[in-house]
Design a protein around this motif. Structure first.
Motif, mmCIF file in Angstrom:
data_model
loop_
_atom_site.group_PDB
_atom_site.id
_atom_site.type_symbol
_atom_site.label_atom_id
_atom_site.label_comp_id
_atom_site.label_asym_id
_atom_site.label_seq_id
_atom_site.Cartn_x
_atom_site.Cartn_y
_atom_site.Cartn_z
ATOM 1 N N ARG A 65 16.738 -34.948 120.533
ATOM 2 C CA ARG A 65 16.905 -33.632 119.905
ATOM 3 C C ARG A 65 18.270 -33.065 120.277
ATOM 4 N NH1 ARG A 65 15.675 -28.986 123.262
ATOM 5 N NH2 ARG A 65 14.975 -29.649 125.315
ATOM 6 N N THR A 111 13.311 -19.493 118.626
ATOM 7 C CA THR A 111 13.293 -20.953 118.628
ATOM 8 C C THR A 111 13.403 -21.396 120.082
ATOM 9 O OG1 THR A 111 14.409 -20.955 116.504
ATOM 10 C CG2 THR A 111 14.409 -23.025 117.718
ATOM 11 N N ASN A 137 14.094 -26.223 120.041
ATOM 12 C CA ASN A 137 14.102 -26.691 118.645
ATOM 13 C C ASN A 137 12.787 -26.440 117.897
ATOM 14 O OD1 ASN A 137 16.045 -28.170 120.311
ATOM 15 N ND2 ASN A 137 16.617 -29.239 118.474
ATOM 16 N N ARG A 138 11.841 -25.721 118.515
ATOM 17 C CA ARG A 138 10.571 -25.458 117.825
ATOM 18 C C ARG A 138 10.348 -23.955 117.715
ATOM 19 N NH1 ARG A 138 7.689 -29.705 121.251
ATOM 20 N NH2 ARG A 138 7.934 -31.613 120.043
ATOM 21 N N GLN A 182 8.582 -20.451 118.138
ATOM 22 C CA GLN A 182 7.697 -19.970 119.205
ATOM 23 C C GLN A 182 7.486 -18.465 119.014
ATOM 24 O OE1 GLN A 182 6.379 -21.549 122.282
ATOM 25 N NE2 GLN A 182 5.319 -19.579 122.338
#
Lengths: 194, 67
Positions: free
Chosen positions: A149, B4, B7-8, B10
């Protein structure tokens, strides 16, 4: 892009590799095979027998400097790759000096403290240079937990969980996956000009 | 707020939180961490005061030995 075009694009590129253990030796060899023009490698260590469970060295190289042997091994695979060798224990100052002209830097240390040093140093002094980290590769199995990532200039490869210990040693297959994932990320950066 | 995190997406009930509060809520227990908010490096002694608000991009990276 065919392989000829790939090699043409990679021949003028410089990749810095910080550390020549399991991650660094395997990543460097993969990048030399595909034709990266110049690799800058640095490490202070000598090869021990127990390194051979994952590092790209040979039995008859035990006791010799990792940087010298990695340079020789790369020349045997692709004499077209120039290797700049630094026999040094890296710190914040030398990281900037040695790697400031690299197109991409690969973090290939074993100790978490050194990983922190290079992330903080690169974020501060080399914020535009992509830094590819290897984080979490101990043990065996669970291939699917290994991922990649991006966070700004940082590219993180690994499972981000498994720390090495007596019962969870670093071994060729999983270290190799992460080392090659780092090399693959370097290629993605250089060929796609991310 | 919606942020974020690594990278996710939240979601947190709170309208803002400090980094120290996020570390506690998300149970980040590793000692060696690199923290970035919107690309800016956050030092250890700034975790208790650095506020995170809606839309922020937060990276909390565990530094794990092995290589």
């Amino acid at each position: 892009m065919n392989f000829k075009q790939i090699k043409e694009k990679l021949k003028d590129k410089t990749v810095g590799i910080a550390g020549c253990g399991g991650l660094g030796s395997n990543c460097a060899v993969a990048l030399a095979r595909v034709g990266v023009g110049k690799l800058i490698i640095a490490d202070f260590d000598v090869i021990e027998e127990n390194n051979l469970n994952r590092q790209y060295y040979f039995y008859n190289q035990i006791g010799r400097k990792k940087v010298d042997c990695l340079s020789e091994n790369i020349q045997l695979i692709n004499p077209g790759t120039e290797v700049e060798v630094h026999d040094i224990k890296l710190d914040a100052i030398s990281i900037v000096e040695i790697y400031q002209n690299s197109d991409v830097i690969v973090e290939a240390f074993d100790k978490a403290e050194m990983k922190q040093t290079i992330v903080e140093t690169a974020s501060k002094y080399l914020p535009k240079t992509p830094l590819v980290l290897g984080l979490g590769m101990a043990g065996w199995g669970e291939s699917n937990s290994i991922h990649c990532r991006q966070a700004d200039n940082l590219f993180i490869c690994g499972d981000e969980v498994r720390e090495i210990s007596e019962d969870l040693p670093p071994l060729a297959p999983r270290v190799g996956i992460v080392a090659h994932m780092q090399a693959n990320t370097v290629l993605e950066i250089l060929l796609n000009e991310l | 707020m919606n942020i974020t995190l690594n990278n996710r997406p939240q979601f947190f009930e709170e309208e803002s939180l400090t980094i120290a509060e996020i570390l506690k809520l998300k149970k980040f227990s590793f000692k060696m961490l690199v923290i970035k908010v919107n690309g800016k490096l956050i030092k250890k002694n700034e975790c208790a005061t650095q506020e995170v608000v809606d839309g922020d991009d937060v990276q909390i990276i565990h530094l794990i030995s092995g290589g």
